[in-house]
Scaffold this motif. Sequence first.
Motif, PDB file in Angstrom:
ATOM      1  N   THR A  10     -28.853 110.801  58.413  1.00 43.86           N
ATOM      2  CA  THR A  10     -28.771 109.353  58.532  1.00 43.86           C
ATOM      3  C   THR A  10     -27.389 108.984  59.038  1.00 43.86           C
ATOM      4  OG1 THR A  10     -30.319 109.043  56.699  1.00 43.86           O
ATOM      5  CG2 THR A  10     -28.895 107.182  57.252  1.00 43.86           C
ATOM      6  N   THR A  12     -24.148 106.731  59.507  1.00 45.91           N
ATOM      7  CA  THR A  12     -23.436 105.699  58.749  1.00 45.91           C
ATOM      8  C   THR A  12     -21.949 105.772  59.064  1.00 45.91           C
ATOM      9  OG1 THR A  12     -22.944 104.783  56.561  1.00 45.91           O
ATOM     10  CG2 THR A  12     -23.135 107.169  56.713  1.00 45.91           C
ATOM     11  N   LEU A  15     -19.485 106.735  54.460  1.00 42.73           N
ATOM     12  CA  LEU A  15     -20.001 107.896  53.720  1.00 42.73           C
ATOM     13  C   LEU A  15     -19.930 107.706  52.210  1.00 42.73           C
ATOM     14  CD1 LEU A  15     -18.459 110.744  55.890  1.00 42.73           C
ATOM     15  CD2 LEU A  15     -20.854 110.020  55.819  1.00 42.73           C
ATOM     16  N   ALA A  18     -23.125 106.847  50.487  1.00 42.40           N
ATOM     17  CA  ALA A  18     -23.986 108.005  50.201  1.00 42.40           C
ATOM     18  C   ALA A  18     -23.583 108.638  48.881  1.00 42.40           C
ATOM     19  CB  ALA A  18     -23.914 109.021  51.335  1.00 42.40           C
ATOM     20  N   TYR A  22     -26.717 108.663  46.471  1.00 41.96           N
ATOM     21  CA  TYR A  22     -27.335 109.986  46.350  1.00 41.96           C
ATOM     22  C   TYR A  22     -26.621 110.869  45.326  1.00 41.96           C
ATOM     23  CZ  TYR A  22     -30.377 108.754  50.170  1.00 41.96           C
ATOM     24  OH  TYR A  22     -31.333 108.130  50.926  1.00 41.96           O
ATOM     25  N   ARG A  30     -22.780 117.240  46.104  1.00 41.02           N
ATOM     26  CA  ARG A  30     -22.267 117.287  47.464  1.00 41.02           C
ATOM     27  C   ARG A  30     -22.123 118.763  47.819  1.00 41.02           C
ATOM     28  NH1 ARG A  30     -16.734 114.529  49.182  1.00 41.02           N
ATOM     29  NH2 ARG A  30     -17.579 112.895  47.856  1.00 41.02           N
ATOM     30  N   TYR A  40     -25.935 116.375  50.779  1.00 47.21           N
ATOM     31  CA  TYR A  40     -26.210 116.322  49.346  1.00 47.21           C
ATOM     32  C   TYR A  40     -27.475 117.115  49.075  1.00 47.21           C
ATOM     33  CZ  TYR A  40     -22.821 112.625  49.543  1.00 47.21           C
ATOM     34  OH  TYR A  40     -21.660 111.930  49.757  1.00 47.21           O
ATOM     35  N   ASP A 104     -32.328 102.808  50.251  1.00 48.80           N
ATOM     36  CA  ASP A 104     -30.972 103.316  50.107  1.00 48.80           C
ATOM     37  C   ASP A 104     -30.008 102.365  50.813  1.00 48.80           C
ATOM     38  OD1 ASP A 104     -30.859 103.987  52.845  1.00 48.80           O
ATOM     39  OD2 ASP A 104     -30.856 106.147  52.497  1.00 48.80           O
TER      40      ASP A 104
END
Length: 116
Positions: A10, A12, A15, A18, A22, A30, A40, A104
């Motif tokens: 994805t 972006t 970060l 995320a 996530y 990570r 992730y 998300d």
Amino acid sequence: MKVKRIMANTATSDLDKADRFYGDILGLERLMDHGWFRTYGSHETMMVQVSFGSEGGSGTPVPDLSIEVDDLEGALSRFQQAGVPIEYGPVSEPWGVRRFYVRDPFGKLLNILQHE
């Protein structure tokens, strides 16, 4: 040739979103960080799967990702505590899963599910 792994990517410029979504909410580790690209995941053994659909079931849109968890109510609570709107469910579906939908921070529709 054998497919070993499938990764969703994805785009972006943030970060850290995320990390919060996530990492903090879903509890994924990570696994890789290049500074400009983060991955992730979990060390759970998973099957390689790619799904295609004309709908998401029960008249819902096709989700961008489906994430199976071992404790749906716990996951639901984490999303609610984080203020993430629930877009569908939670509901027990006739095909044997209990699930809910969230988005998300990047607009991707996620199907969070647990097999019943």
